[in-house]
Enzyme design. Structure first.
Site, PDB file in Angstrom:
ATOM      1  N   GLU A 284       1.483  -3.876  -5.624  1.00 16.49           N
ATOM      2  CA  GLU A 284       0.404  -4.857  -5.505  1.00 16.49           C
ATOM      3  C   GLU A 284      -0.863  -4.350  -6.198  1.00 16.49           C
ATOM      4  OE1 GLU A 284      -0.044  -6.696  -1.546  1.00 16.49           O
ATOM      5  OE2 GLU A 284      -2.193  -6.478  -1.899  1.00 16.49           O
TER       6      GLU A 284
ATOM      7  N   CYS B  21       0.856  -1.190   0.000  1.00 21.09           N
ATOM      8  CA  CYS B  21       0.000   0.000   0.000  1.00 21.09           C
ATOM      9  C   CYS B  21       0.890   1.237   0.000  1.00 21.09           C
ATOM     10  CB  CYS B  21      -0.847   0.066   1.266  1.00 21.09           C
ATOM     11  SG  CYS B  21      -2.003  -1.268   1.403  1.00 21.09           S
TER      12      CYS B  21
HETATM   13  N1  ACO Z   1      -5.530  14.424 -10.080  1.00 20.65           N
HETATM   14  C1  ACO Z   1      -4.802  14.315 -11.224  1.00 20.65           C
HETATM   15  N2  ACO Z   1      -3.543  13.823 -11.237  1.00 20.65           N
HETATM   16  C2  ACO Z   1      -3.038  13.425 -10.064  1.00 20.65           C
HETATM   17  C3  ACO Z   1      -3.750  13.508  -8.840  1.00 20.65           C
HETATM   18  C4  ACO Z   1      -5.058  14.039  -8.884  1.00 20.65           C
HETATM   19  N3  ACO Z   1      -5.798  14.170  -7.776  1.00 20.65           N
HETATM   20  N4  ACO Z   1      -2.972  13.054  -7.846  1.00 20.65           N
HETATM   21  C5  ACO Z   1      -1.808  12.680  -8.410  1.00 20.65           C
HETATM   22  N5  ACO Z   1      -1.849  12.905  -9.744  1.00 20.65           N
HETATM   23  C6  ACO Z   1      -0.774  12.666 -10.722  1.00 20.65           C
HETATM   24  C7  ACO Z   1       0.152  13.849 -10.695  1.00 20.65           C
HETATM   25  O1  ACO Z   1      -0.232  14.809 -11.622  1.00 20.65           O
HETATM   26  C8  ACO Z   1       1.485  13.236 -11.004  1.00 20.65           C
HETATM   27  O2  ACO Z   1       1.646  13.042 -12.386  1.00 20.65           O
HETATM   28  P1  ACO Z   1       2.489  14.076 -13.277  1.00 20.65           P
HETATM   29  O3  ACO Z   1       3.737  14.356 -12.541  1.00 20.65           O
HETATM   30  O4  ACO Z   1       2.683  13.302 -14.523  1.00 20.65           O
HETATM   31  O5  ACO Z   1       1.628  15.264 -13.398  1.00 20.65           O
HETATM   32  C9  ACO Z   1       1.390  11.847 -10.408  1.00 20.65           C
HETATM   33  O6  ACO Z   1       0.007  11.580 -10.271  1.00 20.65           O
HETATM   34  C10 ACO Z   1       2.084  11.741  -9.084  1.00 20.65           C
HETATM   35  O7  ACO Z   1       1.894  12.904  -8.346  1.00 20.65           O
HETATM   36  P2  ACO Z   1       2.597  13.106  -6.936  1.00 20.65           P
HETATM   37  O8  ACO Z   1       2.383  14.519  -6.510  1.00 20.65           O
HETATM   38  O9  ACO Z   1       3.994  12.617  -7.006  1.00 20.65           O
HETATM   39  O10 ACO Z   1       1.750  12.083  -6.075  1.00 20.65           O
HETATM   40  P3  ACO Z   1       0.987  12.312  -4.696  1.00 20.65           P
HETATM   41  O11 ACO Z   1       1.925  12.788  -3.635  1.00 20.65           O
HETATM   42  O12 ACO Z   1      -0.227  13.097  -4.912  1.00 20.65           O
HETATM   43  O13 ACO Z   1       0.645  10.811  -4.331  1.00 20.65           O
HETATM   44  C11 ACO Z   1      -0.733   8.903  -4.352  1.00 20.65           C
HETATM   45  C12 ACO Z   1       0.053   9.899  -5.205  1.00 20.65           C
HETATM   46  C13 ACO Z   1       0.203   8.219  -3.365  1.00 20.65           C
HETATM   47  C14 ACO Z   1      -1.360   7.838  -5.237  1.00 20.65           C
HETATM   48  C15 ACO Z   1      -1.840   9.738  -3.609  1.00 20.65           C
HETATM   49  O14 ACO Z   1      -2.757  10.217  -4.545  1.00 20.65           O
HETATM   50  C16 ACO Z   1      -2.567   8.961  -2.538  1.00 20.65           C
HETATM   51  O15 ACO Z   1      -2.064   8.770  -1.445  1.00 20.65           O
HETATM   52  N6  ACO Z   1      -3.810   8.549  -2.843  1.00 20.65           N
HETATM   53  C17 ACO Z   1      -4.654   7.845  -1.878  1.00 20.65           C
HETATM   54  C18 ACO Z   1      -4.162   6.446  -1.625  1.00 20.65           C
HETATM   55  C19 ACO Z   1      -3.966   5.666  -2.912  1.00 20.65           C
HETATM   56  O16 ACO Z   1      -4.809   5.654  -3.789  1.00 20.65           O
HETATM   57  N7  ACO Z   1      -2.815   4.977  -2.998  1.00 20.65           N
HETATM   58  C20 ACO Z   1      -2.465   4.107  -4.105  1.00 20.65           C
HETATM   59  C21 ACO Z   1      -3.166   2.819  -3.960  1.00 20.65           C
HETATM   60  S1  ACO Z   1      -2.492   1.561  -4.975  1.00 20.65           S
HETATM   61  C22 ACO Z   1      -1.401   0.750  -3.944  1.00 20.65           C
HETATM   62  O17 ACO Z   1      -1.427   0.996  -2.773  1.00 20.65           O
HETATM   63  C23 ACO Z   1      -0.391  -0.202  -4.521  1.00 20.65           C
END
Ligand code: ACO
Ligand code: ZN
Length: 465
Positions: free
Chosen positions: A354, A320
């Site tokens: 995962e 996760c």
């Molecule tokens: N809308 C559009 N694009 C987004 C968004 C959003 N809300 N959030 C992230 N992105 C895109 C970004 O634009 C970026 O892409 P780019 O650089 O090409 O523009 C990319 O995703 C990563 O952005 P970061 O700023 O590095 O990521 P962030 O710190 O926001 O974290 C994460 C990404 C961990 C998935 C976060 O959204 C999160 O914690 N979400 C909730 C939990 C979750 O869904 N985790 C993943 C589950 S899958 C697993 O656990 C294996």
């Protein structure tokens, strides 16, 4: 206040509903999404009576569950109601809209295993980031419709719809209680954060307007006063475990889910508020947790984390992953992902997250994979005079620790592979190079492998974790 029970109605098309009194759970109808002028199709998940007024907990059918919300009657368009049938589907005029199969969150798997008491929802929750998230979802829906060659069982990145159940959290059946957000607000350090999904905090705490969480040990309290009392006794100012990385203000702590069980469980509980497709799993022993912090004079503040199985038969290098919402969209997610691959490089293995990935997880991973692979192509040197650089997929895997399937799906997604005179070639246009350079310039913070002080352990050699 009363929670109505689920009723299964077998009725045929009933498009106009004179009053909301006929509405039951399972009905689908257009609902005005908070903060927008849109009326997407939504399903009523629950109905409750607050001092004689009905309010409805709705799930927008084509949108992520974090947008689910309580709405009042005037948000419902009762002219186009689809009533639920006995088989659980809705019937009515608007039958063209259904939850896309591979993005559905009702993924089959073992029964969820929340062990703390679960609570019923309380007050009306308005999702602050609805507009942004709705825009993102629309973009993703459009992309999804445009995507070709996908079979029903497997999604674009080889994500199985019925994944193997591992992880410190496992997939769960949606049931009415766990489908609804149950915590109104949390306070974590200086941040007040609105949860996105259900998490099994004790019921007593879910009835309060805010759960107060110690940002260092992650213990939770029901009031500010209780937290203040806790803080007088709690003198840690960083996560437990070993600090294995530090550069400038960013640190990573490695926490063993067996040695620091309470912390690991509290971390999973907190993370569940923002992770939908996983259900809390109290056996944290088989996992390591990598917590990323940002340092200031008050301590090491949690920014995000990922968990990782000590031993993964499927080459998972992340179970996760989460960036705490106040830190999201600033590049920390990619930093966590980069760190997870750095660990895999130290282990001399390739790895993959995962499955299933969440919508935001998929976006982040795709973006990370694309940038990492493009960087290799763009900086590759030709092997001889007048020759184009040559690199194999296996070499990309070795350099990046990205698993082969993910390298291939990324190249396909980027539409870079061409077949020319009997061989596969990758053509990268000037536009792609320019876009890539701009994107890389934005990635200000990067992992510096020199700052990682870590030797991988061979967990298979240990009789017990
Ligand atoms: N809308 C559009 N694009 C987004 C968004 C959003 N809300 N959030 C992230 N992105 C895109 C970004 O634009 C970026 O892409 P780019 O650089 O090409 O523009 C990319 O995703 C990563 O952005 P970061 O700023 O590095 O990521 P962030 O710190 O926001 O974290 C994460 C990404 C961990 C998935 C976060 O959204 C999160 O914690 N979400 C909730 C939990 C979750 O869904 N985790 C993943 C589950 S899958 C697993 O656990 C294996
Ligand atoms: Zn504490």
């Amino acid at each position: 206040m009363k929670i109505t029970t689920k009723m299964e109605v077998d009725e045929d098309i009933s498009s106009i509903c004179e009053s909301t009194s006929a509405l039951t759970e399972g009905c689908r109808l257009p609902v005005r999404m908070h903060g927008t002028d849109d009326w997407p199709l939504a399903e009523i998940v629950s109905i409750k009576d607050v001092e004689g007024t009905k309010i409805f907990y709705v799930h927008y059918v084509d949108f992520n569950k974090r947008l689910d919300e309580w709405v009042s009657e005037d948000y419902l368009d009762t002219r186009k109601v689809q009533f639920p049938r006995r088989d659980g589907t809705a019937t009515g005029q608007n039958t063209g809209v259904t939850t896309p199969k591979k993005f559905s969150h009702s993924v089959t798997g073992p029964a969820s295993r929340p062990t703390s008491p679960i609570s019923l929802p309380n007050n009306d929750i308005v999702n602050g980031s609805a507009v942004l998230a709705a825009a993102l979802q629309k973009k993703m829906n459009r992309k999804r419709k445009a995507t070709v060659v996908e079979n029903e069982e497997t999604s674009q990145d080889g994500q199985n719809v019925t994944p193997r159940q591992s992880g410190s959290m496992v997939t769960h059946h949606d049931d009415v209680v766990t489908r609804m957000k149950n915590v109104e607000m949390i306070e974590l350090g200086r941040h007040r954060i609105k949860p996105w999904y259900f998490a099994p905090y004790p019921q007593e705490l879910c009835q309060t307007t805010c759960i107060y969480i110690c940002e260092f040990c992650l213990k939770y309290r029901k009031s500010k006063k209780c937290l203040e009392r806790h803080l007088m006794k709690c003198n840690i100012r960083h996560p437990p475990g070993n600090e294995i990385y530090r550069k400038h203000t960013i640190s990573f702590f490695e926490i063993d889910g067996r040695k620091n069980k309470v912390y690991a469980q509290n971390l999973c509980l907190l993370a569940k508020l923002f992770l939908d497709h996983k259900t809390l799993y109290y056996d944290t022993d088989p996992f390591l947790f990598y917590v990323m912090t940002e340092y200031d004079s008050r301590g090491f503040h949690i920014v995000g984390y990922f968990s990782k199985e000590k031993e993964s038969t499927e080459d998972y290098n992340v179970a996760c992953i989460l960036t705490m919402p106040p830190y999201q969209r600033k590049g920390y997610g990619k930093l966590l992902i980069e760190f997870s691959y750095e660990l895999s490089k130290f282990e001399g293995k390739t790895g993959s997250p995962e499955k299933p990935l969440s919508d935001l997880g998929l976006l982040s991973y795709r973006s990370y994979w694309a940038q990492t692979i493009l960087e290799i192509f763009i900086t590759a040197k030709p092997t001889g005079d007048n020759e184009k650089p040559t690199i194999t997929i296996n070499e990309i895997c070795e350099i990046t620790s990205i698993k082969k399937e993910d390298v291939i799906s990324t190249l396909q997604n980027l539409n870079l592979i061409n077949y020319y005179k009997g061989q596969y070639i990758v053509c990268i246009s000037r536009d792609i190079i320019d876009q890539h350079k701009k994107a890389m310039d934005k990635r200000k913070i990067r992992i510096d492998s020199k700052c990682l002080h870590w030797t991988p352990k061979d967990w298979s050699k240990r009789s017990k974790w």
